[in-house]
Each structure stands twice: as structure tokens, then as C-alpha cells.
Design a protein around this motif. Structure first.
Motif, PDB file in Angstrom:
ATOM      1  N   PRO A  61      -2.971  -3.221   8.824  1.00  0.00           N
ATOM      2  CA  PRO A  61      -1.797  -3.905   9.364  1.00  0.00           C
ATOM      3  C   PRO A  61      -1.906  -4.133  10.868  1.00  0.00           C
ATOM      4  O   PRO A  61      -2.639  -3.434  11.572  1.00  0.00           O
ATOM      5  CB  PRO A  61      -0.656  -2.939   9.039  1.00  0.00           C
ATOM      6  CG  PRO A  61      -1.307  -1.597   9.038  1.00  0.00           C
ATOM      7  CD  PRO A  61      -2.690  -1.812   8.485  1.00  0.00           C
ATOM      8  N   ILE A  94      -4.436   2.285   9.395  1.00  0.00           N
ATOM      9  CA  ILE A  94      -3.502   1.915  10.462  1.00  0.00           C
ATOM     10  C   ILE A  94      -4.124   2.226  11.823  1.00  0.00           C
ATOM     11  O   ILE A  94      -4.472   3.382  12.089  1.00  0.00           O
ATOM     12  CB  ILE A  94      -2.156   2.640  10.322  1.00  0.00           C
ATOM     13  CG1 ILE A  94      -1.573   2.420   8.921  1.00  0.00           C
ATOM     14  CG2 ILE A  94      -1.182   2.140  11.387  1.00  0.00           C
ATOM     15  CD1 ILE A  94      -0.217   3.073   8.705  1.00  0.00           C
ATOM     16  N   GLU A 111       3.880  -5.416   3.391  1.00  0.00           N
ATOM     17  CA  GLU A 111       2.646  -6.185   3.239  1.00  0.00           C
ATOM     18  C   GLU A 111       1.566  -5.462   2.439  1.00  0.00           C
ATOM     19  O   GLU A 111       0.624  -6.086   1.957  1.00  0.00           O
ATOM     20  CB  GLU A 111       2.099  -6.557   4.624  1.00  0.00           C
ATOM     21  CG  GLU A 111       3.054  -7.431   5.437  1.00  0.00           C
ATOM     22  CD  GLU A 111       2.567  -7.697   6.848  1.00  0.00           C
ATOM     23  OE1 GLU A 111       1.521  -7.120   7.234  1.00  0.00           O
ATOM     24  OE2 GLU A 111       3.217  -8.478   7.565  1.00  0.00           O
ATOM     25  N   ALA A 112       1.701  -4.157   2.282  1.00  0.00           N
ATOM     26  CA  ALA A 112       0.680  -3.356   1.616  1.00  0.00           C
ATOM     27  C   ALA A 112       0.807  -3.446   0.101  1.00  0.00           C
ATOM     28  O   ALA A 112       1.842  -3.858  -0.432  1.00  0.00           O
ATOM     29  CB  ALA A 112       0.801  -1.897   2.064  1.00  0.00           C
ATOM     30  N   PHE A 140      -1.147   3.138  -2.587  1.00  0.00           N
ATOM     31  CA  PHE A 140      -2.366   3.081  -1.789  1.00  0.00           C
ATOM     32  C   PHE A 140      -2.703   4.459  -1.224  1.00  0.00           C
ATOM     33  O   PHE A 140      -1.854   5.354  -1.163  1.00  0.00           O
ATOM     34  CB  PHE A 140      -2.200   2.084  -0.635  1.00  0.00           C
ATOM     35  CG  PHE A 140      -0.928   2.262   0.162  1.00  0.00           C
ATOM     36  CD1 PHE A 140      -0.844   3.178   1.200  1.00  0.00           C
ATOM     37  CD2 PHE A 140       0.212   1.511  -0.150  1.00  0.00           C
ATOM     38  CE1 PHE A 140       0.328   3.337   1.919  1.00  0.00           C
ATOM     39  CE2 PHE A 140       1.395   1.662   0.564  1.00  0.00           C
ATOM     40  CZ  PHE A 140       1.457   2.589   1.606  1.00  0.00           C
ATOM     41  N   PHE A 184      -6.641  -2.815   3.499  1.00  0.00           N
ATOM     42  CA  PHE A 184      -5.597  -3.528   4.243  1.00  0.00           C
ATOM     43  C   PHE A 184      -5.391  -2.855   5.590  1.00  0.00           C
ATOM     44  O   PHE A 184      -5.191  -1.637   5.657  1.00  0.00           O
ATOM     45  CB  PHE A 184      -4.283  -3.527   3.456  1.00  0.00           C
ATOM     46  CG  PHE A 184      -3.116  -4.087   4.231  1.00  0.00           C
ATOM     47  CD1 PHE A 184      -3.100  -5.416   4.634  1.00  0.00           C
ATOM     48  CD2 PHE A 184      -2.044  -3.271   4.576  1.00  0.00           C
ATOM     49  CE1 PHE A 184      -2.037  -5.926   5.362  1.00  0.00           C
ATOM     50  CE2 PHE A 184      -0.975  -3.775   5.303  1.00  0.00           C
ATOM     51  CZ  PHE A 184      -0.972  -5.111   5.695  1.00  0.00           C
ATOM     52  N   THR A 242       4.461  -2.607   7.375  1.00  0.00           N
ATOM     53  CA  THR A 242       3.275  -2.191   6.617  1.00  0.00           C
ATOM     54  C   THR A 242       3.599  -2.066   5.138  1.00  0.00           C
ATOM     55  O   THR A 242       2.842  -2.538   4.279  1.00  0.00           O
ATOM     56  CB  THR A 242       2.748  -0.852   7.158  1.00  0.00           C
ATOM     57  OG1 THR A 242       2.379  -1.010   8.537  1.00  0.00           O
ATOM     58  CG2 THR A 242       1.531  -0.387   6.376  1.00  0.00           C
ATOM     59  N   LEU A 243       4.720  -1.449   4.827  1.00  0.00           N
ATOM     60  CA  LEU A 243       5.116  -1.297   3.425  1.00  0.00           C
ATOM     61  C   LEU A 243       5.375  -2.644   2.759  1.00  0.00           C
ATOM     62  O   LEU A 243       5.054  -2.844   1.584  1.00  0.00           O
ATOM     63  CB  LEU A 243       6.352  -0.413   3.330  1.00  0.00           C
ATOM     64  CG  LEU A 243       6.121   1.079   3.597  1.00  0.00           C
ATOM     65  CD1 LEU A 243       7.442   1.802   3.812  1.00  0.00           C
ATOM     66  CD2 LEU A 243       5.339   1.720   2.456  1.00  0.00           C
ATOM     67  N   VAL A 283      -5.156   1.668   2.941  1.00  0.00           N
ATOM     68  CA  VAL A 283      -4.491   1.134   4.130  1.00  0.00           C
ATOM     69  C   VAL A 283      -4.985   1.923   5.341  1.00  0.00           C
ATOM     70  O   VAL A 283      -4.928   3.156   5.353  1.00  0.00           O
ATOM     71  CB  VAL A 283      -2.956   1.233   4.005  1.00  0.00           C
ATOM     72  CG1 VAL A 283      -2.283   0.816   5.307  1.00  0.00           C
ATOM     73  CG2 VAL A 283      -2.460   0.374   2.847  1.00  0.00           C
ATOM     74  N   ARG A 328       4.696   5.888  -2.681  1.00  0.00           N
ATOM     75  CA  ARG A 328       3.691   4.826  -2.652  1.00  0.00           C
ATOM     76  C   ARG A 328       2.334   5.303  -2.127  1.00  0.00           C
ATOM     77  O   ARG A 328       1.354   4.569  -2.189  1.00  0.00           O
ATOM     78  CB  ARG A 328       4.198   3.645  -1.811  1.00  0.00           C
ATOM     79  CG  ARG A 328       5.397   2.952  -2.450  1.00  0.00           C
ATOM     80  CD  ARG A 328       5.853   1.765  -1.653  1.00  0.00           C
ATOM     81  NE  ARG A 328       4.800   0.775  -1.485  1.00  0.00           N
ATOM     82  CZ  ARG A 328       4.939  -0.365  -0.791  1.00  0.00           C
ATOM     83  NH1 ARG A 328       6.102  -0.616  -0.196  1.00  0.00           N
ATOM     84  NH2 ARG A 328       3.942  -1.220  -0.694  1.00  0.00           N
ATOM     85  N   LEU A 330      -3.759   6.214   2.360  1.00  0.00           N
ATOM     86  CA  LEU A 330      -3.330   5.871   3.711  1.00  0.00           C
ATOM     87  C   LEU A 330      -4.082   6.699   4.737  1.00  0.00           C
ATOM     88  O   LEU A 330      -4.049   7.933   4.701  1.00  0.00           O
ATOM     89  CB  LEU A 330      -1.829   6.122   3.840  1.00  0.00           C
ATOM     90  CG  LEU A 330      -1.170   5.920   5.204  1.00  0.00           C
ATOM     91  CD1 LEU A 330      -1.324   4.479   5.674  1.00  0.00           C
ATOM     92  CD2 LEU A 330       0.311   6.296   5.131  1.00  0.00           C
TER      93      LEU A 330
END
Length: 239
Positions: free
Chosen positions: A37, A11, A55-56, A60, A35, A52-53, A9, A82, A62
Motif C-alpha cells: 500500500p 507495509i 484495497e487489500a 492476508f 500488495f 490498506t484494508l 501485504v 483478516r 501482514l
């Protein structure tokens, strides 16, 4: 290259979108799911983290830049189980001092009055090293800001102004953590990353010379290499 099952992920920061991570996505998506967001839709850091959580993937790695780092810290507070690995790029964990908060409120008021100008040429020297001014990097930064627009900027600034103090979260972080900062960053200078490094046990700090606030764009290949090592090499967590 074998496909790695740990998704990544990424960001973005204030007035940034997926273009911030274009090089990293292109280089790494062959080995793992990526991913990115949209952090322009919510008016609080907590809401950005929750979206974010939602949809992720379930777990993952990060990585986050600037305002994205605030979202990452909120994720580490809400759902640390997570996150397998953490990378914080040109960000900070302490709340704004009064001077910085006053400046943000001024920009917010101007935007609400319809005087949003995105990232102007006058602002670019604060965001990137002089070697990047007048290049495609600067064009990308300005294009991202225009795409986020006034409404997104207002939501993001409101979220930043009201964000909590994330310093207490630092000592709770137990995953391999990479911290990256441009030596010439005027927005979140290296002292902020040094504080994060001191607070997260066994984190690694990398300072990039001739680099401002946007390493993924200013040094795309090097940023990708650092992230690739962090993803693949457990020794990245070493002191």
C-alpha cells in the motif's frame, strides 16, 4: 514452486515506498499475490489502516516496518480476522515520549515552512549500519524520501505524532507472529521489539547483527528468508 493462496501485504515505513520491499516482492511474488500500500496519502494511522484494508485482499499475511508497524497494529485492532500471520520489523507499540514527540514536531514545523530535505547524508547513520553508507542502499533510501516529498512527510509525521498506544493490542494477537529488529537500530532499538515479543503470546524474536533500522534493504536475502519461513512454516509461532 506452488502458488500459495494466502496473499502477502507489505507495509512500508516513514518516507519509504515499494522499493523498501523490492527483494522480498521479487522473491515471493512467484508463490503468492503481493500488495504494497501507499502510506503517504493519509494523515492518521487509522486512515492508513482503513485504506490498506479497503484495497487489500479479504485475508492476508501482514508484514510491516517501522511506521508501517503502527499501521499493522491498527489493522490488528480494526480487523484482526483478516490477518492470518503477522511480521513486525523494527517498530514499537508505545507512543512517543516527550523528547521524541518534540523532535518530531520540530521536523514537522520545518517541513511546513518549506524546509523539507528528505533523508540527508547526516541522517543516514541513524537509519542504517555504517557498512551500508555510501552504497546503493543509501541511494535507495534517499530516493524514496524524495519521492514521498514534503506533503507526504507532513502527513506521515502528523499521523505518527497522534498515534495511540498499541500496547493493549498485543495480548489480543493470536496469529503466528515474527518480530525482527536490527541490533544497531537507533530509531526503534531492540528494547522496543523485546517489549512486543513479551506482549504477543508465542511470538518469535530475531535480532540481526550489524543491522540498523532497515533490514529489508540492509539484509535483503536474510529478510526474505525469514519472511519465507514465517509464511510457510507453522513452527515460526513457537516460543
Amino acid at each position: 514452486m506452488a502458488f500459495n493462496n494466502t496473499p502477502l501485504v507489505l507495509i512500508p515505513g516513514l518516507l519509504c515506498d515499494e522499493r523498501l520491499w523490492a527483494h522480498q516482492k521479487a522473491a515471493l511474488e512467484h508463490s503468492r499475490h503481493i500488495f504494497i500500500p501507499d502510506v503517504s496519502l493519509d494523515a492518521s494511522i487509522a486512515q492508513m489502516a482503513e485504506r490498506t484494508l479497503d484495497e487489500a485482499p479479504p485475508v492476508f499475511a501482514l508484514a510491516a516496518l517501522s511506521m508501517g508497524g503502527y499501521v499493522a497494529m491498527e489493522i490488528m485492532r480494526q480487523a484482526p480476522e483478516r490477518v492470518m500471520k503477522l511480521a513486525l520489523i523494527d517498530t514499537m507499540v508505545r507512543p512517543d515520549d516527550e523528547a521524541r514527540a518534540k523532535a518530531r514536531r520540530g521536523l514537522l514545523s520545518l517541513a511546513q515552512l518549506g524546509r523539507f530535505k528528505g533523508v540527508t547524508p547526516q541522517l543516514l547513520p541513524k537509519l542504517m549500519h555504517p557498512r551500508c553508507i555510501g552504497t546503493a542502499i543509501a541511494d535507495t533510501v534517499q530516493a524514496m524520501a524524495q519521492a514521498i516529498g514534503k506533503d507526504g512527510f507532513v502527513r506521515q509525521q502528523q499521523a505518527i505524532i497522534e498515534r495511540p498506544d498499541y500496547r493493549p493490542v498485543l495480548e489480543t494477537i493470536a496469529v503466528p507472529t515474527l518480530i525482527v529488529v536490527g541490533e544497531d537500530d537507533e530509531i526503534t532499538p531492540p528494547v522496543e521489539s523485546e517489549e512486543i515479543h513479551r506482549g504477543i503470546p508465542h511470538s518469535r524474536l530475531v535480532m540481526l547483527p550489524e543491522c540498523g533500522h532497515l533490514p529489508p534493504l540492509e539484509y535483503p536475502q536474510l529478510t526474505t528468508q525469514l519472511l519465507s519461513r514465517w509464511l510457510d512454516d507453522e513452527s515460526i509461532a513457537g516460543p
